[in-house]
Design a protein around this motif. Structure first.
Motif, PDB file in Angstrom:
ATOM      1  N   PRO A 171       3.200   9.665   3.718  1.00  0.00           N
ATOM      2  CA  PRO A 171       2.631  10.553   2.779  1.00  0.00           C
ATOM      3  C   PRO A 171       2.400  10.355   1.443  1.00  0.00           C
ATOM      4  CG  PRO A 171       4.813  11.159   3.856  1.00  0.00           C
ATOM      5  CD  PRO A 171       4.361   9.463   3.956  1.00  0.00           C
ATOM      6  N   GLN A 172       2.873   9.395   0.746  1.00  0.00           N
ATOM      7  CA  GLN A 172       2.713   8.916  -0.616  1.00  0.00           C
ATOM      8  C   GLN A 172       1.227   8.045  -0.431  1.00  0.00           C
ATOM      9  OE1 GLN A 172       6.132   7.124  -2.849  1.00  0.00           O
ATOM     10  NE2 GLN A 172       7.050   6.964  -1.114  1.00  0.00           N
ATOM     11  N   ILE A 173       1.037   7.440   0.506  1.00  0.00           N
ATOM     12  CA  ILE A 173      -0.309   6.480   0.411  1.00  0.00           C
ATOM     13  C   ILE A 173      -1.399   7.498   0.817  1.00  0.00           C
ATOM     14  CG2 ILE A 173      -1.489   5.022   2.137  1.00  0.00           C
ATOM     15  CD1 ILE A 173       1.033   3.612   2.602  1.00  0.00           C
ATOM     16  N   GLN A 174      -1.049   8.726   1.426  1.00  0.00           N
ATOM     17  CA  GLN A 174      -2.259   9.695   1.866  1.00  0.00           C
ATOM     18  C   GLN A 174      -2.402  10.695   0.606  1.00  0.00           C
ATOM     19  OE1 GLN A 174      -1.397  12.088   5.286  1.00  0.00           O
ATOM     20  NE2 GLN A 174      -3.144  13.565   4.839  1.00  0.00           N
ATOM     21  N   HIS A 175      -1.321  10.791  -0.102  1.00  0.00           N
ATOM     22  CA  HIS A 175      -1.952  11.960  -1.368  1.00  0.00           C
ATOM     23  C   HIS A 175      -2.069  11.181  -2.689  1.00  0.00           C
ATOM     24  CE1 HIS A 175      -0.809  15.219   1.338  1.00  0.00           C
ATOM     25  NE2 HIS A 175       0.424  14.714   1.367  1.00  0.00           N
ATOM     26  N   TYR A 176      -1.414  10.058  -2.869  1.00  0.00           N
ATOM     27  CA  TYR A 176      -1.562   9.555  -4.172  1.00  0.00           C
ATOM     28  C   TYR A 176      -2.207   8.008  -4.173  1.00  0.00           C
ATOM     29  CZ  TYR A 176       2.016  13.210  -4.609  1.00  0.00           C
ATOM     30  OH  TYR A 176       2.495  14.343  -4.490  1.00  0.00           O
ATOM     31  N   GLY A 177      -2.353   7.319  -2.990  1.00  0.00           N
ATOM     32  CA  GLY A 177      -2.630   6.016  -2.930  1.00  0.00           C
ATOM     33  C   GLY A 177      -1.774   4.829  -3.453  1.00  0.00           C
ATOM     34  N   ARG A 178      -0.542   5.404  -3.813  1.00  0.00           N
ATOM     35  CA  ARG A 178       0.392   4.430  -4.217  1.00  0.00           C
ATOM     36  C   ARG A 178       1.907   4.808  -3.732  1.00  0.00           C
ATOM     37  NH1 ARG A 178      -1.548   4.305  -8.927  1.00  0.00           N
ATOM     38  NH2 ARG A 178       0.283   3.229 -10.158  1.00  0.00           N
ATOM     39  N   VAL A 179       2.762   4.041  -3.738  1.00  0.00           N
ATOM     40  CA  VAL A 179       4.247   4.062  -3.149  1.00  0.00           C
ATOM     41  C   VAL A 179       5.361   3.915  -4.598  1.00  0.00           C
ATOM     42  CG1 VAL A 179       5.914   3.421  -1.768  1.00  0.00           C
ATOM     43  CG2 VAL A 179       3.651   3.462  -1.004  1.00  0.00           C
ATOM     44  N   ALA A 180       6.266   4.882  -4.596  1.00  0.00           N
ATOM     45  CA  ALA A 180       7.073   4.819  -5.495  1.00  0.00           C
ATOM     46  C   ALA A 180       8.735   3.979  -4.790  1.00  0.00           C
ATOM     47  CB  ALA A 180       7.771   6.204  -6.042  1.00  0.00           C
ATOM     48  N   LEU A 181       8.917   3.028  -5.633  1.00  0.00           N
ATOM     49  CA  LEU A 181      10.116   2.381  -4.994  1.00  0.00           C
ATOM     50  C   LEU A 181      11.115   2.128  -5.890  1.00  0.00           C
ATOM     51  CD1 LEU A 181       8.214  -0.632  -3.208  1.00  0.00           C
ATOM     52  CD2 LEU A 181       9.140   1.428  -2.020  1.00  0.00           C
ATOM     53  N   ALA A 182      12.461   2.223  -5.686  1.00  0.00           N
ATOM     54  CA  ALA A 182      13.611   1.808  -6.276  1.00  0.00           C
ATOM     55  C   ALA A 182      13.967   0.395  -6.096  1.00  0.00           C
ATOM     56  CB  ALA A 182      14.761   2.684  -6.431  1.00  0.00           C
ATOM     57  N   ILE A 233       1.848  -5.895   2.897  1.00  0.00           N
ATOM     58  CA  ILE A 233       1.508  -6.263   4.117  1.00  0.00           C
ATOM     59  C   ILE A 233       0.959  -4.848   4.868  1.00  0.00           C
ATOM     60  CG2 ILE A 233       2.707  -6.419   6.456  1.00  0.00           C
ATOM     61  CD1 ILE A 233       4.822  -8.142   5.100  1.00  0.00           C
ATOM     62  N   VAL A 234       1.160  -3.606   4.461  1.00  0.00           N
ATOM     63  CA  VAL A 234       0.690  -2.251   4.768  1.00  0.00           C
ATOM     64  C   VAL A 234      -0.644  -2.186   4.444  1.00  0.00           C
ATOM     65  CG1 VAL A 234       0.872   0.313   4.861  1.00  0.00           C
ATOM     66  CG2 VAL A 234       2.997  -1.164   5.169  1.00  0.00           C
ATOM     67  N   ALA A 235      -0.957  -2.517   3.064  1.00  0.00           N
ATOM     68  CA  ALA A 235      -2.092  -2.327   2.445  1.00  0.00           C
ATOM     69  C   ALA A 235      -3.139  -3.470   3.159  1.00  0.00           C
ATOM     70  CB  ALA A 235      -1.951  -3.052   1.078  1.00  0.00           C
ATOM     71  N   ARG A 236      -2.758  -4.642   3.292  1.00  0.00           N
ATOM     72  CA  ARG A 236      -3.749  -5.615   4.192  1.00  0.00           C
ATOM     73  C   ARG A 236      -4.026  -4.792   5.523  1.00  0.00           C
ATOM     74  NH1 ARG A 236      -0.583  -9.530   1.680  1.00  0.00           N
ATOM     75  NH2 ARG A 236       0.742  -9.842   3.538  1.00  0.00           N
ATOM     76  N   ALA A 237      -3.024  -4.483   6.271  1.00  0.00           N
ATOM     77  CA  ALA A 237      -3.252  -4.029   7.507  1.00  0.00           C
ATOM     78  C   ALA A 237      -4.146  -2.855   7.466  1.00  0.00           C
ATOM     79  CB  ALA A 237      -1.891  -3.533   8.358  1.00  0.00           C
ATOM     80  N   LEU A 238      -4.207  -1.827   6.548  1.00  0.00           N
ATOM     81  CA  LEU A 238      -4.888  -0.654   6.455  1.00  0.00           C
ATOM     82  C   LEU A 238      -6.357  -0.973   5.770  1.00  0.00           C
ATOM     83  CD1 LEU A 238      -2.308   2.089   5.223  1.00  0.00           C
ATOM     84  CD2 LEU A 238      -3.174   1.464   7.578  1.00  0.00           C
ATOM     85  N   ARG A 240      -6.807  -1.509   2.245  1.00  0.00           N
ATOM     86  CA  ARG A 240      -7.004  -0.630   1.124  1.00  0.00           C
ATOM     87  C   ARG A 240      -5.837  -0.990   0.064  1.00  0.00           C
ATOM     88  NH1 ARG A 240      -5.314   5.694   2.182  1.00  0.00           N
ATOM     89  NH2 ARG A 240      -5.292   5.192  -0.295  1.00  0.00           N
ATOM     90  N   GLU A 241      -6.220  -0.826  -1.191  1.00  0.00           N
ATOM     91  CA  GLU A 241      -5.187  -0.831  -2.096  1.00  0.00           C
ATOM     92  C   GLU A 241      -4.186   0.101  -2.126  1.00  0.00           C
ATOM     93  OE1 GLU A 241      -5.600  -3.211  -5.280  1.00  0.00           O
ATOM     94  OE2 GLU A 241      -7.066  -4.348  -4.123  1.00  0.00           O
ATOM     95  N   ILE A 242      -2.924  -0.264  -2.260  1.00  0.00           N
ATOM     96  CA  ILE A 242      -1.697   0.459  -2.414  1.00  0.00           C
ATOM     97  C   ILE A 242      -0.960  -0.042  -3.552  1.00  0.00           C
ATOM     98  CG2 ILE A 242       0.096   1.621  -1.468  1.00  0.00           C
ATOM     99  CD1 ILE A 242      -0.892   0.768   1.173  1.00  0.00           C
ATOM    100  N   ALA A 243      -0.849   0.751  -4.799  1.00  0.00           N
ATOM    101  CA  ALA A 243      -0.055   0.367  -5.764  1.00  0.00           C
ATOM    102  C   ALA A 243       1.217   0.827  -5.636  1.00  0.00           C
ATOM    103  CB  ALA A 243      -0.511   1.003  -7.163  1.00  0.00           C
ATOM    104  N   VAL A 244       2.222  -0.054  -6.470  1.00  0.00           N
ATOM    105  CA  VAL A 244       3.624   0.389  -6.343  1.00  0.00           C
ATOM    106  C   VAL A 244       4.029   0.790  -7.812  1.00  0.00           C
ATOM    107  CG1 VAL A 244       5.801  -0.845  -6.138  1.00  0.00           C
ATOM    108  CG2 VAL A 244       4.353  -1.438  -4.663  1.00  0.00           C
ATOM    109  N   ASP A 245       4.647   1.887  -7.869  1.00  0.00           N
ATOM    110  CA  ASP A 245       5.470   2.428  -9.080  1.00  0.00           C
ATOM    111  C   ASP A 245       6.899   2.240  -8.871  1.00  0.00           C
ATOM    112  OD1 ASP A 245       3.142   3.733  -9.860  1.00  0.00           O
ATOM    113  OD2 ASP A 245       3.185   5.537  -8.651  1.00  0.00           O
TER     114      ASP A 245
END
Length: 316
Positions: A171-182, A233-238, A240-245
Motif C-alpha cells: 500500500p505504501q509503494i502504491q500510494h507514495y512510492g516509498r516505504v517507511a521503516l523502523a 530487492i522489491v524495487a528491482r523486481a518491480l 521502479r525506484e522505491i525510497a526508504v523513510d
C-alpha cells in the motif's frame, strides 16, 4: 491387500501455510489421505487442494472439531492458534484426542523461543509473561496441547513471514512510492509460508510420534537481509525506484498503530531493538537448517520468495 493411507486433518486450509501443508501432505512425497476442516464447506479452496475431502469444523467450537476429526478418522491434525480462545484452546486439543488424534502439529511462533532465551536457563512455557502477547498466546496454546494425556505435539515456530512485507509495503509503494521503516538496517531471515507448509506436511507424516512428546521446530528463511535491502530487492523486481523513510520506533508505532495490531507492532519493535543492540542472534542459521531437515529442500531466500510471489506487490 494394500496398506490403508494414513489420514490427517488440516485446519486453516484457506491460509497460505495450511493450503501448502495440505497440498504437500497429499502429494507424492508423503501420500497422506488429507481431509480439510473448514468453517464453510461451500467456500472454494485453492485449486491445488480442491480435490480433497472437506468437513465442516470451526476451532472456536470444540464439538465441531471432535465431529470432524472423528468422521475423518484422522490420526494427526494441523492446527493454528485462535487468539481469543478463553481456555487457551484446551477444549480443541481435548476434542481432537477424544476423536482419536494422536499427534497435533501446531502453528506456533518463534516469539516463544525469543522470550525463553531472554528469560534464561530453566524458563518454560508457563514463564512467558502475558505482557508479551504474541509469545504468551502461542505458549498458552502449546501448553494446553501438552496437558492432554497421550497427545504428541509438534510446535512449528516460524519467525517473520515474508508475506508480511507485501502486506505492509505494497500500500505504501502504491500510494507514495516509498516505504517507511523502523530499524531498516537490522538483518532479518523472513520465511516463506510455503516452506512452513512443507515442514508441517513432513510433521503430519511422522508415523509413530511418542505420546506426550513436545517437538519444537524453530523456522526462519534461507537468507538474512535488512529491510532496506529487502525493499531494494522489491524495487528491482518491480523495475521502479522505491525510497526508504527511516522512522524512530515511536514515529513508526504512531503511524501504523491504526491498522497494524498492537501486539504485532510490539513483538516486531522489540525484536528489531534487541537485534540492533546485538544482544541475540535470534534468526540463528541453525533454524534455517530445520527446513532442509524436515522438508528435504533448502529454505527459500527472500529473493527466491519474491520471485515466486511478485504478484503480491503488483500495483493495480
Amino acid at each position: 491387500p494394500l496398506p490403508t493411507m494414513r489420514t490427517v486433518i488440516v485446519f486453516g486450509a484457506t491460509g497460505e501455510v495450511g493450503k501448502r501443508a495440505a497440498a504437500t501432505a497429499a502429494g507424492p512425497l508423503h501420500g497422506l489421505d488429507v481431509v480439510l476442516a473448514v468453517r464453510n464447506p461451500d467456500k472454494p479452496v485453492d485449486a491445488t487442494i480442491a480435490h480433497l475431502r472437506k468437513l465442516q469444523a470451526d476451532l472456536a467450537d470444540p464439538a465441531s472439531v471432535e465431529r470432524a476429526a472423528a468422521a475423518a478418522g484422522a490420526l494427526a491434525a494441523f492446527v493454528y492458534v485462535v487468539f481469543d480462545a478463553a481456555d487457551g484452546m484446551a477444549g480443541v486439543f481435548r476434542a481432537l484426542r477424544s476423536a482419536g488424534v494422536e499427534h497435533v502439529v501446531l502453528l506456533s511462533s518463534i516469539a516463544i523461543t525469543h522470550e525463553l532465551q531472554l528469560l534464561g536457563d530453566g524458563a518454560g512455557l508457563a514463564d512467558v509473561p502475558a505482557s508479551e502477547k504474541i509469545a504468551y498466546l502461542h505458549a498458552r496454546a502449546e501448553a494446553a496441547a501438552l496437558a492432554v494425556p497421550g497427545l504428541a505435539v509438534t510446535a512449528l515456530r516460524p519467525g517473520s513471514f515474508a508475506s508480511n512485507t507485501a502486506a505492509a509495503w505494497r500500500p505504501q509503494i502504491q500510494h507514495y512510492g516509498r516505504v517507511a521503516l523502523a530499524y531498516p538496517d537490522v538483518p532479518m531471515a523472513h520465511i516463506a509460508s510455503a516452506d512452513i507448509g512443507d515442514v508441517a506436511a513432513a510433521a503430519l507424516a511422522v508415523a509413530h510420534p511418542t505420546a506426550g512428546s513436545h517437538t519444537v521446530v524453530d523456522l526462519v528463511g534461507g537468507s538474512k537481509v535488512t529491510n532496506r535491502e529487502a525493499v531494494a530487492i522489491v524495487a528491482r523486481a518491480l523495475g521502479r525506484e522505491i525510497a526508504v523513510d527511516e522512522l524512530s520506533e515511536a514515529e513508526y508505532v504512531q503511524r501504523f498503530s491504526a491498522w497494524v495490531p498492537a501486539a504485532a507492532l510490539q513483538v516486531s519493535m522489540k525484536l528489531f531493538r534487541l537485534l540492533q543492540e546485538g544482544q541475540h542472534d535470534f534468526d540463528s542459521a541453525e533454524y534455517a537448517k530445520n527446513v532442509q531437515t524436515w522438508a528435504g529442500h533448502p529454505a527459500m531466500t527472500y529473493a527466491d520468495w519474491l520471485e515466486a510471489n511478485k504478484h503480491l506487490f503488483l500495483i493495480e
